[in-house]
Design an enzyme around this catalytic site. Structure first.
Site, short mmCIF file in Angstrom:
data_model
loop_
_atom_site.label_atom_id
_atom_site.label_comp_id
_atom_site.label_asym_id
_atom_site.label_seq_id
_atom_site.Cartn_x
_atom_site.Cartn_y
_atom_site.Cartn_z
N TYR A 165 -11.81 5.83 10.83
CA TYR A 165 -11.62 6.79 12.09
C TYR A 165 -12.66 6.87 12.72
CZ TYR A 165 -6.48 7.24 12.09
OH TYR A 165 -5.34 6.94 12.01
N GLU A 251 3.19 3.06 -15.38
CA GLU A 251 2.75 1.95 -14.10
C GLU A 251 3.50 3.10 -12.98
OE1 GLU A 251 4.83 -1.43 -14.00
OE2 GLU A 251 4.95 -1.55 -12.14
N ASP A 303 6.61 -1.88 -15.96
CA ASP A 303 7.80 -2.63 -15.87
C ASP A 303 7.66 -4.14 -16.78
OD1 ASP A 303 8.84 -0.87 -14.39
OD2 ASP A 303 8.42 -1.72 -12.55
#
Lengths: 422, 705
Positions: A165, A251, A303
């Site tokens: 920014y 995860e 997963d």
């Protein structure tokens, strides 16, 4: 209070319970499981103490590799100053200017099996100002250098977002300033945290861990359900103490919340960490620090899809994007606890909870099979081959078919009891 | 509009019912239907769904017949289409009905109750409001459409469609059967033709009979005839035979050959205007060697629209304004005259009639071929009635069929079982693919011309694939891809052609649309498929186009042979474009390089200077020590000998120098080579044909007289 809850949850282990929570009756008392975990801890800590961690310098590699070090603020400052002086002189001589930026492309990465992580080779690319394709990048690089010089002079930290920014008009979007930031730290030969630029907090930790953050003592068992956000500047973290037997790397946020709410770490003393998807630098640094200081084994719950394994690899061997700092970011010897492709059948996960892999998934899976960090572990190769063959994937949440608490009540204890990790 | 569409379908039914049932009911309930009856009841099969579509399909069928006719005698086609709006009173006078005033207003469907009137007025007020708002915003919009009371909603509009060509014409005696008998035609052979079923013109006639009851009028003359045949006829739908009113030979004053067909039908110009105009535009793209004149004559007095500025009438479109068509808006019905000029005199060869490929025949077809064949024995029959069966192969086939077959046996003596055996073998045996020689693709040249003519693109690439086979029918896919142009929408504009006719409906399910949208990675060819104005033209020709659905409206996406051919044709075009686009980008980069390089100078030098200034300050305050060389530089900075400006100037000088060097390098590399010039076709002033073309699939022999 914890005990009371447990009693309420299972008044009598009837056969009805068995159909609802399969394999529950195979669970042995917690004390047996704890015994197996203690074994794990002993073997891992003994192996950690015997083998000294190798560094790049210890190996006589054919190609030279680039690694960065933690640098103090004044040395970062003077590195920037000498670079800027060189540029200024070059401009004044009428030669324009250019940067010699280490290439972070895939071709410039090297997996070193001895270290079990990716390192950066020494190829660099020239970034001249007077070239249409690099003019933007070299301008952004000068601007970032200047901003970091300011940070060093004032000795403060900003986030990557803050940095972006300060000159939105030039940077256009944050990915540009972020990637140049990595280039700069690579070019100066220091870690990204030495540039005093940090990422926003992403990772969280809960469990049997006490550490000091900027002087305040934090007890992670008393952080409520959400846990403690992992502090972005690792250099202010210290005094780690723990009575945990292992670190559980999760995860996903959903599984983390489940475990945190069920106070899984009280039943089996552990530290639970998640980065909610792809891990950020702070989480990786924190995990490494825990592993190094506490000498605990790390078990991962991801997963059962190629991306789960990919995340595992980032913790273990580092990401290609930040391979220049893999020495500080990687945690060696992470065990893949679950959910593994073989678990789908082993735990009779119903067909409707498994998802077919997309073309892209299968391709990613096959690509992973070619990666060195997978190949070095025959167990992983076997699992991944099974996944690609069955073309099925499943998320951790697939276990919720047997009830929301199946994960914490049955699956994980059973896995730990059977020492089913790779 | 819809009420009339519905009611127009019913008249034939009750009539027929009344005439038939009293006589036949006692004998049997079994009834026969003539083909004409079938198509009258199921006219949507042939694309006659509603009055608007009927008008469109009528125009389309007539134009396609004209093109086929002209091409069959290798004449450059000249087609004139006129749609003339017929007002109600004019229509009544045509059929000899006296205009009657309404007496009982409330009897009518469009009677406006007080409530409805209120609603309508408020709606009009709203529309007016939008108009004024738009006008105040400076948008160029037209004045409020003049609505003429409640005229129009339930009222049918009638149109006289006239199509005149310079084709073959028709033999005097055949004319009644060619128009008055459904499913009779000259295009039934295995050949690439636009029409196929002998349905088009007849359907127009059936529709005219259903909607207006007026007969069709045909004027025709053939080459070498000194008279013009005139025929006025309608069709006896029940018996599927022509009902002739007038059939006579008239003296011809001008030497003309061709046909002029005039039919009066119910239609809807306002809703199908853009479709019809699109159709004309696209048929002009794919047949640049033809000349089209399209006219729409409104029954609204011309002076009304002439009194408005041209910009208003041109931009007007009720659909855009209100989201629906105002059938009464005179601006939507203004007169239109468009001439699509001829751009080339190179015509694709006439498609040849071919024989069936053994893998594409079925049992019935084999039986028919056997009854029709002039060949005596089986060997000759196989050899001559099919393509790709040479004599030796025919012998091998007969040997394979079994002991009861012999080369010498009479073809006509084959039993049904034996024919089944032949069919089985045809299915299983391997045959060479049919060649594409019998096809007549538009040709890359024509396609390219058409695209340039209609879209005026910046760049265009065309590609013609080789013949391929689907179920025993050869097909050729040609594609053109253009970028840029005037009047072209941003994104993909897809133009589909099958056997050289444009396909306008059912775009979404078509193989071309699907391929262009889903299977082409435009960005890899440096084309932005949402921003650039891309024209995708794909033409498929075949002896049998596998249309999906009832009308000839789209080719399904499930035929992998065609899908692959379409994809590769489009990709080939894109590859050609890519190099051109790259060159253009390079050239643009050349022009913009200096500007882009200079743009970042303030940012870069500003950053460097800021650091230098900070350093100079800490140097002065002795916070830090620097080397002598560096110290000198920093001293200059603090004494303002080196400022931001100095850095900026120096860097600008450097950019200047680099830019000059690169420009020089680019110039030496690219040289002075320009785009190859393209030949331009200029239409000859006297378009007199002094030659004869002898067409063969491979070449055209032109005999100048």
């Amino acid at each position: 209070m914890d005990d009371k809850k447990k009693k309420r949850r299972r008044p009598d282990p009837s056969s009805d319970e068995e159909t609802r929570l399969p394999f529950k009756n195979r669970l042995k008392p917690d004390s047996v499981i704890l015994e197996s975990l203690r074994d794990l801890l002993n073997t891992s800590s003994s192996s950690a103490s015997t083998s000294k961690t190798l560094t790049l310098a210890d190996l006589a590699l054919a190609s030279t590799c680039r690694e960065v070090n933690e640098l103090s603020l004044p040395s970062v400052e003077s590195a920037i100053e000498s670079l800027i002086l060189k540029i200024a002189r070059s401009i004044l001589d009428g030669h324009g200017f250019s940067f010699d930026v280490p290439s972070r492309s895939a071709a410039n990465q090297l997996y070193v099996p001895e270290l079990d992580r990716i390192v950066l080779k020494d190829k660099t690319s020239l970034r001249p100002y007077a070239n249409i394709s690099t003019v933007r990048k070299s301008t952004i690089t000068t601007r970032i250098l200047q901003l970091i010089h300011q940070l060093c002079a004032k000795s403060i930290h900003v986030t990557k977002r803050d940095l972006f920014y300060t000159d939105v008009k030039l940077f256009q979007d944050q990915t540009q300033s972020d990637s140049v930031l990595d280039d700069v730290s690579c070019m100066l030969g220091c870690t990204r945290s030495s540039l005093n630029v940090i990422a926003a907090e992403k990772g969280v930790v809960v469990g049997r861990l006490i550490f000091s953050d900027n002087g305040d003592m934090i007890d992670c068992t008393k952080m409520g359900m959400g846990g403690k956000a992992i502090p972005p500047n690792i250099d202010r973290v210290g005094d780690m103490q723990s009575d945990a037997l292992f670190i559980l790397l999760v995860e996903k946020d959903a599984a983390y919340i489940r475990l945190a709410e069920d106070r899984f770490y009280n039943r089996f003393p552990c530290i639970i960490v998640t980065a909610k998807g792809q891990p950020d630098v702070a989480t990786r640094l924190f995990l490494r620090k825990m592993k190094m200081e506490l000498k605990l084994p790390v078990l991962a719950l991801v997963d059962s899809d190629p991306y789960g394994l990919k995340i595992l690899s980032v913790y273990g061997c580092g990401s290609k994007n930040m391979s220049y700092d893999s020495a500080n970011l990687t945690t060696p010897d992470i065990k893949w606890l679950g959910i593994r492709p073989s678990d789908l059948d082993k735990y009779k996960i119903p067909e409707q909870c498994r998802l077919p892999m997309t073309e892209q998934d299968i391709k990613t899976g096959k690509d992973l099979l070619e990666e060195d960090f997978v190949k070095k572990n025959p167990g992983w190769v076997e699992e991944l081959t099974l996944m690609v063959k069955t073309k099925q994937k499943a998320e951790i949440q697939a276990l919720s078919t047997f009830g929301f608490q199946y994960l914490s009540e049955v699956y994980l204890p059973l896995k730990l009891q059977q020492r089913d990790w790779l | 509009m819809e009420t009339t569409g519905g009611s127009s379908e019913s008249p034939p039914d009750p009539k027929k019912g009344k005439s038939k049932t009293p006589r036949k009911a006692k004998e049997s309930v079994l009834k026969q239907k003539s083909p004409a009856e079938f198509f009258a009841e199921n006219k949507h099969i042939a694309g006659f769904d509603n009055p608007g579509k009927c008008l469109y399909t009528t125009v389309r069928e007539l134009v396609e017949n004209s093109l086929d006719s002209a091409e069959s005698i290798s004449e450059l086609p000249v087609v004139e289409v006129t749609i003339e709006e017929i007002g109600k009173s004019k229509y009544n006078s045509m059929i000899g009905l006296v205009d009657r005033e309404r007496v009982d207003e409330a009897l009518y469907d469009d009677y406006e109750t007080a409530k409805a009137r209120e609603k309508r007025l408020s709606k009009q007020a709203r529309a007016q409001e939008i108009q004024t708002k738009n006008a105040s915003l400076g948008k160029k919009v037209k004045e409020p459409p003049v609505s003429k009371g409640m005229k129009g909603r339930a009222e049918a509009s009638f149109y006289k469609v006239t199509c005149k060509d310079n084709g073959r014409g028709m033999p005097h005696d055949d004319i009644p059967n060619m128009f008055g008998r459904v499913l009779s035609g000259t295009k039934y052979g295995l050949k690439q033709t636009r029409g196929k079923f002998g349905l088009g013109a007849k359907m127009a006639l059936i529709w005219s009979k259903m909607s207006t009851g007026l007969p069709i009028e045909i004027l025709s003359s053939m080459k070498g005839q000194n008279y013009v045949s005139f025929c006025r006829l309608d069709i006896d739908i029940h018996r599927n035979i022509p009902h002739i009113h007038v059939h006579e030979k008239r003296d011809s004053k001008v030497r003309w050959h061709g046909a002029e067909i005039q039919v009066v039908i119910e239609g809807n110009w306002t809703t199908y205007r853009s479709k019809i105009l699109h159709y004309m535009r696209q048929i002009a793209v794919i047949t640049p060697y033809a000349q089209f004149l399209f006219k729409f004559v409104s029954d609204v007095p011309e002076y009304v629209s002439l009194s408005l500025p041209k910009t208003i009438t041109d931009a007007h479109n009720c659909l855009h304004l209100f989201g629906f068509y105002l059938p009464c808006c005179f601006l939507c019905r203004k007169n239109v005259t468009i001439r699509f000029a001829r751009r080339t005199d190179v015509m694709p060869p006439v498609p040849l009639e071919t024989k069936h490929h053994p893998s594409s025949v079925d049992l019935l077809l084999i039986k028919r071929l056997i009854t029709e064949t002039s060949k005596q024995n089986l060997l000759q029959f196989l050899q001559h009635e099919f393509v790709n069966i040479p004599k030796s192969y025919a012998e091998r086939l007969i040997g394979e069929m079994g002991p009861e077959f012999s080369p010498k046996m009479a073809a006509k003596s084959l039993t049904s079982q034996q024919i089944v055996r032949i069919h089985q073998l045809f299915r299983q045996a391997k045959f060479d693919d049919p060649s594409g020689d019998c096809l007549s693709p538009a040709g890359e040249y024509n396609l390219r011309l058409g695209i340039i003519k209609e879209l005026h693109p910046d760049i265009v690439a065309t590609y013609s694939g080789s013949a391929q086979v689907f179920e025993g029918h050869p097909f050729i896919v040609e594609a053109g891809v253009s970028v840029g142009g005037k009047d072209v929408k941003h994104g993909l504009n897809i133009f589909r052609f099958a056997n050289r006719i444009p396909l306008l409906f059912e775009q979404g399910a078509d193989v071309v649309t699907r391929t262009a949208l889903k299977r082409i990675n435009w960005s890899s060819y440096k084309i932005n498929h949402t921003q650039d104005k891309i024209g995708v033209f794909v033409s498929v020709v075949s002896t049998k186009i596998p249309f999906k659905g009832t009308g000839k409206e789209y080719i399904g996406d499930d035929i992998s042979e065609i899908a692959t051919a379409v994809k590769s044709a489009i990709q080939q075009c894109c590859i050609q474009l890519k190099s051109k686009i790259m060159k253009k980008m390079q050239a643009r980069e050349q022009q913009e390089r200096k500007r882009n390089l200079n743009r970042y100078i303030p940012d870069a030098t500003g950053a460097v200077y800021d650091v230098l200034k900070d350093m100079a300050q800490s140097h002065v305050s002795k916070k830090k020590r620097y080397d002598d060389e560096d110290a000198e530089l920093l001293k200059k900075v603090s004494s303002r000998l080196i400022t931001k400006e100095t850095l900026r100037e120096k860097l600008a000088q450097h950019v200047e120098q680099v830019d000059y060097e690169m420009a020089l390098e680019y110039a030496t590399q690219s040289g002075v080579s320009e785009e190859p010039r393209e030949a331009m076709y200029i239409q000859s002033l006297e378009a007199e044909n002094k030659f004869i073309d002898l067409h063969s699939p491979i070449f055209v022999f032109r005999l100048f007289q």
